[in-house]
Write a protein that holds these residues in place. Structure first.
Motif, mmCIF file in Angstrom:
data_model
loop_
_atom_site.group_PDB
_atom_site.id
_atom_site.type_symbol
_atom_site.label_atom_id
_atom_site.label_comp_id
_atom_site.label_asym_id
_atom_site.label_seq_id
_atom_site.Cartn_x
_atom_site.Cartn_y
_atom_site.Cartn_z
ATOM 1 N N PRO A 60 0.823 -1.211 0.000
ATOM 2 C CA PRO A 60 0.000 0.000 0.000
ATOM 3 C C PRO A 60 0.858 1.263 0.000
ATOM 4 O O PRO A 60 1.980 1.277 0.531
ATOM 5 N N ALA A 61 0.311 2.326 -0.568
ATOM 6 C CA ALA A 61 1.078 3.562 -0.711
ATOM 7 C C ALA A 61 1.495 4.148 0.625
ATOM 8 O O ALA A 61 2.510 4.848 0.709
ATOM 9 N N MET A 62 0.745 3.888 1.694
ATOM 10 C CA MET A 62 1.079 4.431 3.003
ATOM 11 C C MET A 62 2.021 3.531 3.794
ATOM 12 O O MET A 62 2.356 3.834 4.936
ATOM 13 N N ASP A 63 2.446 2.443 3.207
ATOM 14 C CA ASP A 63 3.438 1.584 3.852
ATOM 15 C C ASP A 63 4.772 2.338 3.882
ATOM 16 O O ASP A 63 5.213 2.877 2.865
ATOM 17 N N PRO A 64 5.442 2.393 5.032
ATOM 18 C CA PRO A 64 6.732 3.104 5.104
ATOM 19 C C PRO A 64 7.738 2.643 4.071
ATOM 20 O O PRO A 64 8.616 3.428 3.669
ATOM 21 N N ALA A 65 7.607 1.392 3.618
ATOM 22 C CA ALA A 65 8.550 0.903 2.617
ATOM 23 C C ALA A 65 8.432 1.655 1.294
ATOM 24 O O ALA A 65 9.355 1.619 0.470
ATOM 25 N N VAL A 66 7.296 2.335 1.097
ATOM 26 C CA VAL A 66 7.069 3.052 -0.161
ATOM 27 C C VAL A 66 7.589 4.482 -0.088
ATOM 28 O O VAL A 66 7.855 5.104 -1.113
ATOM 29 N N PHE A 67 7.749 5.014 1.114
ATOM 30 C CA PHE A 67 8.087 6.432 1.265
ATOM 31 C C PHE A 67 9.336 6.817 0.481
ATOM 32 O O PHE A 67 9.368 7.871 -0.175
ATOM 33 N N ASP A 68 10.348 5.996 0.540
ATOM 34 C CA ASP A 68 11.611 6.315 -0.124
ATOM 35 C C ASP A 68 11.908 5.363 -1.276
ATOM 36 O O ASP A 68 13.061 5.287 -1.733
ATOM 37 N N ALA A 69 10.872 4.665 -1.732
ATOM 38 C CA ALA A 69 11.060 3.720 -2.833
ATOM 39 C C ALA A 69 11.289 4.477 -4.142
ATOM 40 O O ALA A 69 10.979 5.672 -4.249
ATOM 41 N N PRO A 70 11.853 3.812 -5.141
ATOM 42 C CA PRO A 70 12.007 4.455 -6.449
ATOM 43 C C PRO A 70 10.664 4.977 -6.962
ATOM 44 O O PRO A 70 9.591 4.448 -6.617
#
Length: 295
Positions: A6-16
């Protein structure tokens, strides 16, 4: 298949950036898919707006959108080969065979196909097949996020309205009843005035007054019942102290005030002595009820 978190997953915050695009797009896909969960077939098809937009047709349209942007645009295949309508408007049309289950299944399949079609592409890669001409994947994905966000908003409002309506008893207005000393006479008057038919009548009970009974006229958006009142007193309009006042009146839209006024007079109406506005004509029907013609 690689489905992003999900977009709000912290793993997405700094993803490419491409990973972030995929995450936001998939979030909106899931929201739209979930809007049909728990609904009956009737609820999913219920029309609450003048257009063909329903919750079920929104998801069916979203399937069309996936095929346009991630099949037609990527492969340049004709829409007839893909199996989608030529017109965007037609993508909202529901067939008898469309159900919550079949439409959700088709949308899931379209989303899966979209992910596969773009898995090996970068944001700067150009998609050659859209009718607007070649477009970079970056623009297409931004456009898709915007379009699905709009449809998610539509779906949220429609679902709220559908569920709210079904949490109370079903109550709707079907007709208005007018009291009169002569139901059949008044029904004939309004039927002629409005170009309607008298659709129901009841004669007086044995031994009752000759004018007693019941009548009804029915039109596409209005049913008017006429019921006998033994203690009828003709109303006075405008109201005067010590006299019976009118308790209701009908408002009738017309496209030509002068021609419609002449027609009302020919049908048996009487022009009221008081006329409050230039764009409205107040008449009295044969029983004395006021009614208004307005532009």
């Amino acid at each position: 298949m690689d489905v992003p978190p999900p977009a709000m997953d912290p793993a997405v915050f700094d993803a490419p950036l491409r990973r972030q695009f995929d995450a936001f797009l998939d979030d909106h896909r899931q929201i739209l898919l979930d809007c049909l969960d728990g609904l009956t077939e009737e609820q999913a098809r219920r029309r609450l707006v003048p257009s063909r937009t329903t919750l079920l047709s929104l998801v069916k349209h979203a399937t069309f959108v996936e095929r346009v942007w991630f099949d037609e645009a990527v492969t340049a295949r004709p829409r007839s080969e893909i199996g989608i309508p030529e017109s965007q408007g037609d993508s909202f049309d529901l067939d008898e065979a469309d159900t919550v289950a079949t439409v959700q299944s088709a949308y899931r399949a379209a989303c899966d196909d979209s992910r596969r079609a773009t898995a090996g592409l970068g944001l700067d890669d150009v998609l050659p097949g859209n009718r607007r001409g070649p477009l970079p994947l970056r623009w297409v994905m931004l456009h898709m996020v915007r379009e699905l966000a709009q449809h998610c908003g539509h779906a949220e409002i429609l679902r709220e309205q559908v569920l709210a309506a079904d949490t109370r008893p079903s109550v709707r207005a079907t007709s208005v009843t007018v009291m009169t000393p002569d139901p059949l006479l008044l029904a004939d008057f309004y039927a002629r005035l409005l170009g309607a038919d008298v659709t129901a009548t009841e004669r007086p009970q044995p031994g009752g007054p000759a004018a007693a009974g019941f009548a009804q006229i029915r039109m596409p958006h209005l049913t008017v019942n006429f019921e006998y009142e033994a203690q009828w007193t003709r109303p006075v309009w405008p109201a005067e102290a010590g006299h019976q006042s009118a308790t209701q009146h009908l408002d009738l839209w017309v496209d030509d005030l002068d021609a419609s006024s002449a027609w009302a007079t020919e049908c048996g109406a009487t022009l009221a002595g008081t006329q409050p506005r230039d764009d409205v004509r107040v008449f009295l029907d044969p029983a004395g009820h006021p009614f208004c013609l307005f532009l």
